[in-house]
Design an enzyme around this catalytic site. Structure first.
Site, short mmCIF file in Angstrom:
data_model
loop_
_atom_site.label_atom_id
_atom_site.label_comp_id
_atom_site.label_asym_id
_atom_site.label_seq_id
_atom_site.Cartn_x
_atom_site.Cartn_y
_atom_site.Cartn_z
N GLY A 10 0.85 -1.20 0.00
CA GLY A 10 0.00 0.00 0.00
C GLY A 10 0.88 1.24 0.00
N ALA A 11 0.94 1.91 -1.17
CA ALA A 11 1.79 3.11 -1.31
C ALA A 11 0.90 4.35 -1.29
CB ALA A 11 2.57 3.02 -2.61
N THR A 90 -9.04 0.91 3.97
CA THR A 90 -10.11 0.16 4.64
C THR A 90 -11.38 1.03 4.61
OG1 THR A 90 -9.23 1.07 6.71
CG2 THR A 90 -8.63 -1.19 6.19
N SER A 129 -2.95 -0.47 8.65
CA SER A 129 -4.28 0.07 8.30
C SER A 129 -5.15 0.18 9.55
CB SER A 129 -5.00 -0.87 7.33
OG SER A 129 -4.29 -1.01 6.13
N LYS A 219 -6.94 3.12 18.26
CA LYS A 219 -6.92 3.94 17.04
C LYS A 219 -8.32 4.48 16.75
CE LYS A 219 -6.02 5.82 13.20
NZ LYS A 219 -5.30 7.08 13.10
N LEU A 220 -9.32 3.61 16.79
CA LEU A 220 -10.69 4.07 16.53
C LEU A 220 -11.12 5.08 17.60
CD1 LEU A 220 -12.62 0.81 15.50
CD2 LEU A 220 -11.62 2.55 14.03
N PHE A 271 -15.76 18.75 9.84
CA PHE A 271 -14.52 17.99 9.59
C PHE A 271 -14.67 17.15 8.33
CE2 PHE A 271 -16.76 15.25 12.83
CZ PHE A 271 -16.95 14.12 12.06
N GLY A 272 -13.52 16.94 7.68
CA GLY A 272 -13.49 16.06 6.51
C GLY A 272 -12.33 15.10 6.64
N CYS A 275 -10.60 9.71 7.28
CA CYS A 275 -10.61 8.87 8.49
C CYS A 275 -11.76 9.10 9.46
CB CYS A 275 -9.29 9.05 9.23
SG CYS A 275 -7.89 8.46 8.29
#
Ligand SMILES: NC(=O)c1ccc[n+]([C@@H]2O[C@H](COP(=O)([O-])OP(=O)(O)OC[C@H]3O[C@@H](n4cnc5c(N)ncnc54)[C@H](O)[C@@H]3O)[C@@H](O)[C@H]2O)c1
Ligand SMILES: O=c1ccn([C@@H]2O[C@H](COP(=O)(O)OP(=O)(O)O[C@H]3O[C@H](CO)[C@@H](O)[C@H](O)[C@H]3O)[C@@H](O)[C@H]2O)c(=O)[nH]1
Length: 484
Positions: A10-11, A90, A129, A219-220, A271-272, A275
């Site tokens: 994944g780049a 994801t 991820s 993370k979430l 917000f955008g 994530c």
């Protein structure tokens, strides 16, 4: 084992910058970034990288061809590596069970299957991820069910906390590096190997180890907390507009409480980014699946408030422009979801522009980094319009903000690019239709100076008395009714 070869599948916005920094800080490690997209790899090997990140060009130039390589040879990358990062997208599922909320793990699963198919010897597989809790368990399951007897794996969770626009700085000076691993001797050994990589530049006390599941959930939870702060201050901004309070003053006063702190309290048009929305919805879905409806409802409200904020801002523009924007020209400054990135994923600009286009406005869009093709793609996508041909005729992209503002009825600021502060607004005003309006969705311009110049100025979380005076004098008479 000492890690000598790292592969990253994944780049993208995470894999590219993260591995470039690892290569730069660890000259003793060979880093191979692989991706199935030939176009992306071609760009990583060119002078124009596929993503814009301040400082990234220099890091890549320093290491590319020495210990940093980009290619589509995924099998070679996996075979040669001691440690493999899975750093693929994801996204939110668009069909099937959990549609619109659950994270789609098909790309992560494809990586796990590919690793199982071609790996030789012992590999450390690192989930970079952002994934739902217990995804590492699924990866382990796929790996162990598909391997030959001479192959072994350890799966770690190492979520990434970089923010776009500041990725290189965040990677160089992280608040923390989080590593989750299996509680076993093999797990501890794998954690130590990954820690060793980070200790090349990150102080040991900033590297935190937890169980795999805690790491995944942290993370979430982090993104949910950050998004919640933005929605909280945006909720307060609506109260400010209805009462005459100023949200910047409220945020400053609230943020002085050391238990709350000043960061992430900037009211905005919403917000955008790729994530916040995705990870919040994922958390909502997980809570629902765990039969925790109250928890799900709580986090759902954070994204509902964000949608409300975007729509509220777009409606306010229409109201101020005498309740109609049909055939009016609006110069839009900024299309990226935040400054210092060309990324438009979930950008509030997409939603505000779509609302205005739906009302028949003509938009002249200027963004210093977003490609015109991307803007066209976003505004004509089936998720925002069912009439792409009509939308196509209503907007144009500009490379000069002064040209974009010429003959416009209003300027709408949707991204917080620093350069917007330094524009010659007098020059713009002179070329615009009167009365000239400016809607600052980022609270970043010098509002008193703009009002003095003669702009009818509107922003988030504040009403201007001088505008009210102008209204009373009949110079401007916006149609919204507001009684303090
Ligand atoms: N963008 C951010 O700022 C950020 C920050 C922290 C965490 N994350 C998380 O990191 C992950 C990656 O995000 P991103 O923004 O880098 O995504 P991205 O879409 O920019 O990049 C993902 C890349 O993975 C490639 N890919 C997908 N499946 C593949 C496969 N099977 N084999 C080879 N390549 C494959 C795609 O072609 C793409 O280039 C996501 O889970 C995201 O939530 C993102
Ligand atoms: O006070 C604030 C702060 C942010 N924003 C907006 O919130 C969005 C997200 O901003 P930011 O968090 O800075 O950028 P991202 O690149 O989306 O980074 C977030 O999402 C990443 C992906 O998971 C995480 O790694 C990061 O830690 C997390 O900050 C942007 O539209 C900002 O304009 C505001 O409106 N007000």
């Amino acid at each position: 084992m000492v890690v000598k070869n790292v592969c990253c599948i994944g780049a993208g916005y995470v894999g590219g910058p993260t591995c470039s920094v690892i290569a730069w800080k660890c000259p003793d490690i060979k880093v191979h970034v692989v991706d199935k997209s030939e176009m992306r790899i071609k760009q990583w090997n060119s002078d124009k990288l596929p993503i814009y990140e301040p400082g990234l060009d220099d890091v890549v130039k320093e290491c590319r061809g020495k210990n940093l390589f980009f290619s589509c040879d995924i099998e070679k990358g996996i075979k040669e590596a001691d440690l493999i990062f899975i750093s693929v997208n994801t996204p939110t599922k668009t069909f099937g069970i959990g549609k619109g909320r659950a994270a789609d793990l098909k790309f992560v699963e494809a990586c796990a299957r590919k690793i199982a198919e071609v790996a030789e010897g012992h590999k450390i597989v690192v989930e970079k991820s952002t994934v739902p809790v217990r995804a590492a368990e699924s990866i382990s399951h796929i790996l162990s069910a598909n391997t030959r007897p001479d192959v072994s794996f350890q799966v770690l969770s190492n979520p990434e906390f970089l923010a776009e626009g500041t990725a290189v700085t965040n990677l160089l000076y992280p608040d923390r590096v989080l590593i989750g691993g299996e509680e076993s001797a093999g797990g501890d050994e794998a954690v130590a190997e990954l820690m060793w990589i980070y200790t090349h530049w990150v102080p040991k006390e900033k590297i935190v180890t937890t169980s795999t599941w805690s790491s995944e959930l942290s993370k979430l939870a982090s993104n949910a907390f950050l998004a919640q702060r933005v929605s909280s201050i945006n909720a307060i901004s609506a109260v400010c507009e209805a009462t005459g309070a100023d949200v910047s003053q409220v945020a400053a006063a609230v943020g002085l409480d050391s238990r709350i702190g000043p960061n992430f309290l900037q009211a905005s048009v919403g917000f955008g980014g790729s994530c916040f929305q995705k990870d919040l919805l994922n958390l909502v879905y997980i809570a629902e699946c765990l039969n925790l409806p109250e928890v799900a409802m709580y986090w759902q409200q954070v994204t509902d408030m964000n949608e409300y904020q975007r729509t509220r801002f777009a409606k306010r523009i229409v109201e101020c422009l005498f309740n109609t924007v049909t055939d009016k020209t609006l110069a839009v400054f900024g299309f990226a979801f935040k400054k210092n990135t060309g990324d438009t994923r979930e950008s509030p600009a997409i939603y505000v522009c779509s609302h205005l286009l739906e009302e028949g406005a003509r938009l002249n869009i200027y963004d210093p980094k977003v490609e015109p093709k991307q803007i066209e793609h976003d505004l004509t996508s089936s998720s925002v319009t069912d009439d792409p041909e009509r939308v196509q005729t209503l907007f144009s992209t500009y490379s000069d903000p002064y040209e974009a503002a010429k003959d416009a009825h209003a300027i709408v600021v949707l991204t917080d690019w620093d350069e917007f502060k330094n524009f010659d607004y007098k020059k713009m005003l002179d070329s615009m239709k009167r009365p000239a309006f400016i809607f600052d969705g980022r609270k970043m311009l010098d509002h008193s100076a703009l009002i003095k110049l003669g702009f009818h100025t509107e922003t988030v979380g504040k009403r201007f008395a001088r505008n009210a005076l102008l209204r009373a004098s009949g110079e401007h008479f916006p149609a919204f009714s507001w009684t303090p």
